[in-house]
Design a protein around this motif. Structure first.
Motif, PDB file in Angstrom:
ATOM      1  N   THR A  89       5.888   7.767  12.972  1.00 19.10           N
ATOM      2  CA  THR A  89       5.734   7.787  11.525  1.00 19.10           C
ATOM      3  C   THR A  89       6.469   9.008  10.991  1.00 19.10           C
ATOM      4  N   ILE A  90       7.236   8.822   9.935  1.00 15.64           N
ATOM      5  CA  ILE A  90       7.933   9.931   9.282  1.00 15.64           C
ATOM      6  C   ILE A  90       7.387  10.046   7.871  1.00 15.64           C
ATOM      7  N   ILE A  91       7.013  11.250   7.496  1.00 12.33           N
ATOM      8  CA  ILE A  91       6.553  11.507   6.136  1.00 12.33           C
ATOM      9  C   ILE A  91       7.523  12.483   5.491  1.00 12.33           C
ATOM     10  N   MET A  92       8.059  12.072   4.340  1.00 14.70           N
ATOM     11  CA  MET A  92       8.962  12.923   3.579  1.00 14.70           C
ATOM     12  C   MET A  92       8.260  13.331   2.296  1.00 14.70           C
ATOM     13  N   LYS A  93       8.330  14.613   1.975  1.00 13.00           N
ATOM     14  CA  LYS A  93       7.715  15.124   0.756  1.00 13.00           C
ATOM     15  C   LYS A  93       8.781  15.839  -0.059  1.00 13.00           C
ATOM     16  N   LEU A  94       8.891  15.454  -1.317  1.00 13.63           N
ATOM     17  CA  LEU A  94       9.816  16.091  -2.245  1.00 13.63           C
ATOM     18  C   LEU A  94       8.981  16.793  -3.295  1.00 13.63           C
ATOM     19  N   ALA A  95       9.035  18.120  -3.282  1.00 13.61           N
ATOM     20  CA  ALA A  95       8.217  18.909  -4.201  1.00 13.61           C
ATOM     21  C   ALA A  95       9.058  20.057  -4.750  1.00 13.61           C
ATOM     22  N   ASP A  96       8.663  20.543  -5.896  1.00  8.54           N
ATOM     23  CA  ASP A  96       9.341  21.662  -6.537  1.00  8.54           C
ATOM     24  C   ASP A  96       8.308  22.300  -7.452  1.00  8.54           C
ATOM     25  N   PRO A  97       8.075  23.609  -7.342  1.00  7.07           N
ATOM     26  CA  PRO A  97       7.048  24.238  -8.170  1.00  7.07           C
ATOM     27  C   PRO A  97       7.293  24.098  -9.670  1.00  7.07           C
ATOM     28  N   ASP A  98       8.543  23.843 -10.085  1.00  2.80           N
ATOM     29  CA  ASP A  98       8.883  23.724 -11.500  1.00  2.80           C
ATOM     30  C   ASP A  98       8.860  22.280 -12.003  1.00  2.80           C
ATOM     31  N   ALA A  99       8.673  21.327 -11.101  1.00  2.00           N
ATOM     32  CA  ALA A  99       8.729  19.906 -11.467  1.00  2.00           C
ATOM     33  C   ALA A  99       7.387  19.425 -12.014  1.00  2.00           C
ATOM     34  N   PHE A 100       7.357  18.166 -12.457  1.00  3.88           N
ATOM     35  CA  PHE A 100       6.139  17.556 -12.994  1.00  3.88           C
ATOM     36  C   PHE A 100       5.152  17.168 -11.903  1.00  3.88           C
ATOM     37  N   GLY A 101       5.491  17.387 -10.639  1.00  4.09           N
ATOM     38  CA  GLY A 101       4.620  17.033  -9.532  1.00  4.09           C
ATOM     39  C   GLY A 101       5.438  16.897  -8.261  1.00  4.09           C
ATOM     40  N   ALA A 102       4.904  16.165  -7.321  1.00 10.30           N
ATOM     41  CA  ALA A 102       5.568  15.956  -6.034  1.00 10.30           C
ATOM     42  C   ALA A 102       5.442  14.496  -5.649  1.00 10.30           C
ATOM     43  N   GLU A 103       6.341  14.044  -4.796  1.00 11.92           N
ATOM     44  CA  GLU A 103       6.179  12.705  -4.235  1.00 11.92           C
ATOM     45  C   GLU A 103       6.220  12.801  -2.725  1.00 11.92           C
ATOM     46  N   ARG A 104       5.414  11.936  -2.119  1.00  9.16           N
ATOM     47  CA  ARG A 104       5.306  11.895  -0.668  1.00  9.16           C
ATOM     48  C   ARG A 104       5.385  10.445  -0.252  1.00  9.16           C
ATOM     49  N   LEU A 105       6.231  10.192   0.764  1.00 11.22           N
ATOM     50  CA  LEU A 105       6.495   8.836   1.222  1.00 11.22           C
ATOM     51  C   LEU A 105       6.253   8.762   2.720  1.00 11.22           C
ATOM     52  N   THR A 135       9.964  -0.263   9.298  1.00 10.60           N
ATOM     53  CA  THR A 135       9.575  -1.612   8.887  1.00 10.60           C
ATOM     54  C   THR A 135       8.466  -1.643   7.838  1.00 10.60           C
ATOM     55  N   ALA A 136       7.893  -0.493   7.517  1.00 12.65           N
ATOM     56  CA  ALA A 136       6.835  -0.443   6.505  1.00 12.65           C
ATOM     57  C   ALA A 136       6.841   0.934   5.861  1.00 12.65           C
ATOM     58  N   TRP A 137       6.382   0.987   4.623  1.00 11.76           N
ATOM     59  CA  TRP A 137       6.351   2.245   3.900  1.00 11.76           C
ATOM     60  C   TRP A 137       5.273   2.212   2.836  1.00 11.76           C
ATOM     61  N   GLU A 138       4.855   3.406   2.399  1.00  5.92           N
ATOM     62  CA  GLU A 138       3.911   3.489   1.281  1.00  5.92           C
ATOM     63  C   GLU A 138       4.048   4.840   0.595  1.00  5.92           C
ATOM     64  N   TRP A 139       3.917   4.812  -0.732  1.00 10.63           N
ATOM     65  CA  TRP A 139       3.888   6.041  -1.489  1.00 10.63           C
ATOM     66  C   TRP A 139       2.517   6.675  -1.292  1.00 10.63           C
ATOM     67  N   MET A 140       2.496   7.897  -0.865  1.00  8.65           N
ATOM     68  CA  MET A 140       1.246   8.630  -0.717  1.00  8.65           C
ATOM     69  C   MET A 140       0.974   9.490  -1.955  1.00  8.65           C
ATOM     70  N   GLU A 141       2.059   9.809  -2.663  1.00  5.32           N
ATOM     71  CA  GLU A 141       1.974  10.624  -3.864  1.00  5.32           C
ATOM     72  C   GLU A 141       3.238  10.316  -4.687  1.00  5.32           C
ATOM     73  N   THR A 142       3.102  10.217  -5.998  1.00  6.61           N
ATOM     74  CA  THR A 142       4.264   9.939  -6.842  1.00  6.61           C
ATOM     75  C   THR A 142       4.281  10.897  -8.041  1.00  6.61           C
ATOM     76  N   ILE A 143       5.471  11.049  -8.609  1.00  5.16           N
ATOM     77  CA  ILE A 143       5.648  11.831  -9.832  1.00  5.16           C
ATOM     78  C   ILE A 143       5.671  10.836 -10.984  1.00  5.16           C
ATOM     79  N   ASN A 144       4.738  10.962 -11.872  1.00  8.27           N
ATOM     80  CA  ASN A 144       4.619  10.016 -12.981  1.00  8.27           C
ATOM     81  C   ASN A 144       4.773  10.733 -14.319  1.00  8.27           C
ATOM     82  N   PRO A 145       5.382  10.072 -15.302  1.00  9.25           N
ATOM     83  CA  PRO A 145       5.505  10.702 -16.629  1.00  9.25           C
ATOM     84  C   PRO A 145       4.154  10.811 -17.326  1.00  9.25           C
TER      85      PRO A 145
END
Length: 145
Positions: A89-105, A135-145
């Protein structure tokens, strides 16, 4: 979100990203990508000159780029040479302290496509690219407006 302009400081920078392979944080990661490709079949219809297409399946692909610090994936390379395809399993997290949040896949059933055993060039820092499929994926965290 309304039509107000978004300040540039809200654009997410990859500087703060993280990549976890299995249960291990790969600190030497310097880039990553995951995408889904739609496989299509051409569909011709009577009375229509243009060929349309129907999505018939999908393929998940990705890659991780790392600085050469460790001998990564030696177990994977050895297993493949013995005919065993280890999955992870690979988990990628895109975060930035200045952004509206983080996303994790989370990417499941990941299989590395090849193993770079050695790659170097005098005067250049070592880098390795590790392409994979999933072969499968899921959003664990998303950046939403």
């Amino acid at each position: 979100m309304n039509n107000t302009r978004i300040p540039a400081n809200r654009v997410v920078s990859g500087t703060w990203a993280e990549v976890w392979v299995g249960n291990e944080l790969w600190c030497e990661c310097n880039g990553g990508q995951a995408k889904i490709t739609n496989n299509k079949s051409d569909i011709a219809m009577c009375g229509v000159m243009m060929t349309d297409a129907k999505i018939t399946s999908q393929k998940g692909t990705g890659s991780i780029s790392i600085h050469k610090v460790y001998t990564r994936n030696r177990e994977q390379a050895q297993s493949l040479s013995e005919g065993r395809d280890l999955r992870t399993t690979i988990i990628m997290k895109l975060a930035d302290p200045d952004a509206f949040g983080a996303e994790r896949l989370a990417l499941y059933n990941c299989s590395f496509d090849d193993e770079t055993l050695m790659d170097f060039q005098a005067g250049n820092p070592g880098k390795v690219s590790l392409p994979f499929t999933f072969t499968a994926w899921e959003w664990m965290e998303t950046i939403n407006p």
